[in-house]
Design a protein around this motif. Structure first.
Motif, PDB file in Angstrom:
ATOM      1  N   ARG A  24       0.614  -0.599  -0.326  1.00  0.00           N
ATOM      2  CA  ARG A  24       0.374   0.128  -0.727  1.00  0.00           C
ATOM      3  C   ARG A  24       1.057   1.526  -0.202  1.00  0.00           C
ATOM      4  O   ARG A  24       0.350   2.641  -0.835  1.00  0.00           O
ATOM      5  N   PHE A  25       1.699   1.299   1.037  1.00  0.00           N
ATOM      6  CA  PHE A  25       2.837   2.769   1.172  1.00  0.00           C
ATOM      7  C   PHE A  25       3.512   2.528   0.217  1.00  0.00           C
ATOM      8  O   PHE A  25       5.044   2.971  -0.165  1.00  0.00           O
ATOM      9  N   ASP A 206      -6.398  -1.548   7.650  1.00  0.00           N
ATOM     10  CA  ASP A 206      -6.888   0.221   7.172  1.00  0.00           C
ATOM     11  C   ASP A 206      -6.411   0.730   8.806  1.00  0.00           C
ATOM     12  O   ASP A 206      -5.503   2.993   8.990  1.00  0.00           O
ATOM     13  N   ALA A 209      -2.891   2.039   8.412  1.00  0.00           N
ATOM     14  CA  ALA A 209      -3.171   3.321   7.437  1.00  0.00           C
ATOM     15  C   ALA A 209      -3.566   4.455   8.201  1.00  0.00           C
ATOM     16  O   ALA A 209      -1.816   5.957   7.634  1.00  0.00           O
ATOM     17  N   ASP A 210      -4.186   4.421   8.796  1.00  0.00           N
ATOM     18  CA  ASP A 210      -4.472   5.993   9.444  1.00  0.00           C
ATOM     19  C   ASP A 210      -3.696   6.093  10.860  1.00  0.00           C
ATOM     20  O   ASP A 210      -2.944   7.185  10.944  1.00  0.00           O
ATOM     21  N   MET A 213      -0.422   7.860   8.360  1.00  0.00           N
ATOM     22  CA  MET A 213      -1.138   8.712   8.339  1.00  0.00           C
ATOM     23  C   MET A 213      -1.427  10.170   9.690  1.00  0.00           C
ATOM     24  O   MET A 213      -0.287  11.096   9.245  1.00  0.00           O
ATOM     25  N   ASP A 214      -1.723   9.712  10.699  1.00  0.00           N
ATOM     26  CA  ASP A 214      -1.102  10.271  12.193  1.00  0.00           C
ATOM     27  C   ASP A 214      -0.092  10.616  12.524  1.00  0.00           C
ATOM     28  O   ASP A 214       0.356  12.115  12.342  1.00  0.00           O
ATOM     29  N   ARG A 218       1.559  10.977   5.754  1.00  0.00           N
ATOM     30  CA  ARG A 218       1.609  10.105   4.564  1.00  0.00           C
ATOM     31  C   ARG A 218       0.514   9.147   4.015  1.00  0.00           C
ATOM     32  O   ARG A 218       0.181   8.363   5.019  1.00  0.00           O
ATOM     33  N   ARG A 219       0.311   9.174   2.964  1.00  0.00           N
ATOM     34  CA  ARG A 219      -1.159   8.720   2.633  1.00  0.00           C
ATOM     35  C   ARG A 219      -1.006   7.927   1.528  1.00  0.00           C
ATOM     36  O   ARG A 219      -0.003   7.535   1.055  1.00  0.00           O
TER      37      ARG A 219
END
Ligand code: DC
Length: 220
Positions: A24-25, A206, A209-210, A213-214, A218-219
């Motif tokens: 994903r990243f 998920d 990923a949160d 991001m936090d 980075r998304r």
């Protein structure tokens, strides 16, 4: 630079989640447990007593561990499949108690993380291997849930499985991994605690990923 450290006991889904997060990243996935497993395999194969520090030191001197496109390489041989047995799980847990073994795996791990953005999974990544990782996650699930997941995996693979025996092994390895003297399994003070007992894989990915991001903006 983005280094995501995921620590926790076995059977929490760490590997699956770490791999999905890597995709994903766009990060390199590094499984430190695979290195302890490879060393455990070599010890069992060559008759080296995994509790004997001198014998293991000698073995380390003539051993190379590496990854090649996701495969775990032991002395140039792909051992990815061979290291996923109950016997090797215990050998890995035993050999991982030795400081000289940990130093070797740490060295390889840090070298791999020096030039690339990584998601690295293990027991002591956030506490010892990359204490300054940008993101640290401590992933857990109840022993019963972890034993049940393993039990189902074995049945699905057409293998024989005994739930009570698996639960006993899960508890034994947890105890051993969190009570050893050198770098025991422990949550880093600045790690985010994530209990996956009641979450499915997608929900955990998920959640990770949160957290990324936090912490970094980075998304995926
Ligand atoms: O994650 P795993 O089950 O493949 O790890 C196998 C063994 O290696 C585990 O019982 C403990 C050890 N290990 C460790 O001590 N430190 C790590 N960073 C990763 C694994």
């Amino acid at each position: 630079m983005l280094r995501v450290a995921i620590d926790g006991p076995s059977g929490t889904g760490k590997s699956t989640i770490a791999k999905a997060t890597a995709v994903r990243f766009g990060l390199e996935y590094i499984d430190t447990g695979a290195m302890y497993r490879a060393l455990g395999l070599k010890a069992r194969r060559t008759g080296v007593d995994e509790f004997n520090e001198d014998a293991v030191r000698e073995m380390l001197g003539i051993t190379s561990i590496d990854f090649n496109g996701g495969a775990t390489m032991l002395d140039g041989e792909d051992v990815s499949g061979l290291i996923r047995t109950n016997e090797i799980s215990m050998a890995a847990s035993n050999i991982s108690k030795l400081a000289i073994v940990r130093a070797k795996v740490d060295e390889v791990s840090r070298h791999l993380a020096a030039t690339k953005d990584v998601v690295m999974e293990g027991r002591d990544i956030g506490t010892t291997v990359i204490p300054d990782a940008e993101v640290k996650i401590f992933m857990t699930a109840s022993p019963e849930i972890r034993a049940e997941r393993r039990y189902k995996q074995l049945l699905e693979a057409g293998k024989e499985a005994d739930y009570d025996q698996i639960l006993k092994e899960v508890q034994e390895r947890d105890y051993q991994d969190s009570h050893r003297e050198v770098s025991p399994l422990r949550q880093a003070d600045d790690a985010v605690f994530l209990d996956t007992s009641n979450l499915n894989i997608e929900e955990v990915v998920d959640a990770v990923a949160d957290i990324i991001m936090d912490k970094t903006g980075r998304r995926a």
